[in-house]
Design a protein around this motif. Structure first.
Motif, short mmCIF file in Angstrom:
data_model
loop_
_atom_site.label_atom_id
_atom_site.label_comp_id
_atom_site.label_asym_id
_atom_site.label_seq_id
_atom_site.Cartn_x
_atom_site.Cartn_y
_atom_site.Cartn_z
N ASN A 166 15.47 -2.15 -34.74
CA ASN A 166 14.03 -2.11 -35.02
C ASN A 166 13.33 -1.03 -34.19
O ASN A 166 12.37 -0.41 -34.63
CB ASN A 166 13.40 -3.48 -34.76
CG ASN A 166 13.74 -4.45 -35.86
OD1 ASN A 166 13.71 -4.13 -37.04
ND2 ASN A 166 14.12 -5.67 -35.48
N TYR A 167 13.82 -0.78 -32.98
CA TYR A 167 13.31 0.33 -32.19
C TYR A 167 13.50 1.64 -32.95
O TYR A 167 12.59 2.48 -33.03
CB TYR A 167 14.01 0.40 -30.84
CG TYR A 167 13.86 1.72 -30.14
CD1 TYR A 167 12.64 2.09 -29.57
CD2 TYR A 167 14.92 2.63 -30.10
CE1 TYR A 167 12.50 3.33 -28.96
CE2 TYR A 167 14.78 3.86 -29.49
CZ TYR A 167 13.56 4.21 -28.92
OH TYR A 167 13.41 5.45 -28.33
N LEU A 222 7.88 0.66 -26.37
CA LEU A 222 7.71 -0.75 -26.04
C LEU A 222 6.27 -1.05 -25.66
O LEU A 222 5.71 -2.10 -26.00
CB LEU A 222 8.65 -1.14 -24.91
CG LEU A 222 10.13 -1.30 -25.24
CD1 LEU A 222 10.92 -1.61 -23.99
CD2 LEU A 222 10.34 -2.39 -26.28
N GLN A 224 11.29 -8.18 -25.79
CA GLN A 224 12.55 -7.58 -26.18
C GLN A 224 12.44 -7.08 -27.62
O GLN A 224 11.85 -7.73 -28.48
CB GLN A 224 13.69 -8.59 -26.09
CG GLN A 224 14.09 -8.93 -24.67
CD GLN A 224 15.36 -9.74 -24.62
OE1 GLN A 224 16.10 -9.67 -23.65
NE2 GLN A 224 15.63 -10.53 -25.62
N LEU A 225 13.02 -5.93 -27.86
CA LEU A 225 13.04 -5.35 -29.20
C LEU A 225 14.48 -4.96 -29.51
O LEU A 225 15.17 -4.41 -28.66
CB LEU A 225 12.13 -4.11 -29.23
CG LEU A 225 11.87 -3.44 -30.59
CD1 LEU A 225 11.09 -4.38 -31.50
CD2 LEU A 225 11.09 -2.15 -30.38
N SER A 226 14.93 -5.26 -30.71
CA SER A 226 16.30 -4.88 -31.06
C SER A 226 16.39 -3.37 -31.20
O SER A 226 15.43 -2.69 -31.54
CB SER A 226 16.73 -5.55 -32.37
OG SER A 226 16.09 -4.93 -33.47
N PRO A 276 4.83 -4.76 -36.69
CA PRO A 276 6.03 -5.56 -36.46
C PRO A 276 6.39 -6.47 -37.63
O PRO A 276 7.55 -6.76 -37.85
CB PRO A 276 5.68 -6.38 -35.21
CG PRO A 276 4.62 -5.59 -34.54
CD PRO A 276 3.82 -4.96 -35.66
N VAL A 306 15.23 -3.10 -24.68
CA VAL A 306 15.79 -2.91 -26.01
C VAL A 306 17.22 -3.41 -25.94
O VAL A 306 17.97 -3.04 -25.03
CB VAL A 306 15.74 -1.43 -26.45
CG1 VAL A 306 16.50 -1.26 -27.77
CG2 VAL A 306 14.31 -0.97 -26.61
N VAL A 349 4.19 -1.24 -28.84
CA VAL A 349 4.47 -2.48 -29.58
C VAL A 349 3.82 -3.67 -28.88
O VAL A 349 3.22 -4.54 -29.52
CB VAL A 349 5.99 -2.70 -29.72
CG1 VAL A 349 6.27 -4.07 -30.33
CG2 VAL A 349 6.60 -1.61 -30.58
N VAL A 408 12.51 -9.22 -36.31
CA VAL A 408 12.00 -8.64 -35.08
C VAL A 408 11.74 -9.76 -34.10
O VAL A 408 11.09 -10.75 -34.42
CB VAL A 408 10.68 -7.89 -35.34
CG1 VAL A 408 10.18 -7.26 -34.06
CG2 VAL A 408 10.89 -6.83 -36.41
N TYR A 411 10.62 -10.93 -29.99
CA TYR A 411 9.96 -10.53 -28.76
C TYR A 411 10.12 -11.65 -27.75
O TYR A 411 10.04 -12.82 -28.08
CB TYR A 411 8.46 -10.30 -29.00
CG TYR A 411 8.17 -9.34 -30.11
CD1 TYR A 411 8.09 -7.97 -29.86
CD2 TYR A 411 7.97 -9.79 -31.41
CE1 TYR A 411 7.82 -7.08 -30.88
CE2 TYR A 411 7.71 -8.89 -32.43
CZ TYR A 411 7.62 -7.55 -32.17
OH TYR A 411 7.36 -6.66 -33.17
#
Length: 260
Positions: free
Chosen positions: A7-8, A247, A2-4, A30, A157, A250, A47, A49
């Motif tokens: 931050n994306y 994604l 998962q990425l906020s 990251p 996200v 990352v 961040v 994940y």
């Protein structure tokens, strides 16, 4: 993983951290994404994940990040949190003092350091922007601090929409930004944040079988100015592809792998 959404946005626009130093979006770092952009005086957000076992891990905190709340960046973050909370809770002004105190205490900052007059000015402008939108749309359905998740094959996200207004044929995403606009115009600053709102748009589209236009609005409380863009149903697929590619990069960089 998962990425906020915040931050994306930093990854795809090339802004790595609160200094505004750019990096190659194809090779995201990251560990440099631990704090919100200094342009937006909102809360810091590490961040995070999700690993294959479902647990959430955070990028390693640097010494600089750990000291963030003790300096000017911490004051900026507390300032932004206070404005966001007041605008989202929409409580009487008699209660704003307590909300400001709670926001600063959350950042371990003495509430007496708060610039209360500035916070109140920014908050009044934010609430006025919400009221203006509601008048324009003639009493839409509304949601504050709405959690959304854009799910992709390799992860998601996630984020919170500050204010969402819904009509029969469209969504209106309103995001408050307390950025300092003295050196750069809101139009320029907004370019950093459109990917965040586009990710929210994908999340909304995934939850609604109807095809609706999605209007993204960034309200800059410092300038009392709204920046707007429209996202059509035809654009959602392309945005989804961009998120998926980001994604994947990352995941490859962090070696955490895609979410199972």
């Amino acid at each position: 993983m998962q990425l906020s959404a915040t931050n994306y946005a930093k990854i795809v626009t090339g802004y790595a951290d609160d200094t505004g130093v750019s990096f190659d979006p194809g090779e995201p770092d990251p560990t440099s994404l631990a704090a919100e952009n200094a342009d937006d005086q909102s809360a810091t957000e590490p961040v995070s994940y999700s690993t294959d076992d479902g647990s959430v891990t955070n990028a390693e905190e640097t010494e600089e990040d750990a000291d963030t709340d003790s300096g000017e960046d911490g004051l900026a973050a507390a300032f932004g949190d206070a404005v966001h909370r007041i605008c989202e809770l929409d409580r009487p002004e008699s209660e704003w003092g307590d909300i400001i105190n709670e926001a600063f205490e959350m950042h371990d900052i003495d509430p007496t350091r708060a610039n209360r007059d500035e916070i109140i000015t920014h908050s009044r402008r934010g609430l006025a922007a919400v009221q203006t939108l509601h008048r324009e749309l003639q009493n839409p359905l509304t949601y504050n601090e709405l959690f959304v998740r854009a799910s992709l094959d390799v992860g998601a996200v996630i984020g919170y929409i500050d204010h969402l207004a819904v009509t029969d044929d469209a969504y209106y995403i309103l995001d408050f930004k307390t950025s300092d606009t003295s050196a750069r115009a809101p139009t320029e600053i907004a370019e950093r944040y459109w990917p965040q709102l586009r990710a929210y748009a994908v999340a909304l589209a995934q939850q609604d079988p109807r095809e609706r236009d999605i209007h993204a609005l960034l309200y800059f409380t410092d300038a009392d100015q709204v920046e707007r863009t429209k996202i059509t149903p035809e654009e959602i697929g392309e945005i989804r592809t961009t998120i998926q590619e980001t994604l994947t990069k990352v995941a490859e960089t962090t070696e955490l792998g895609p979410e199972s």
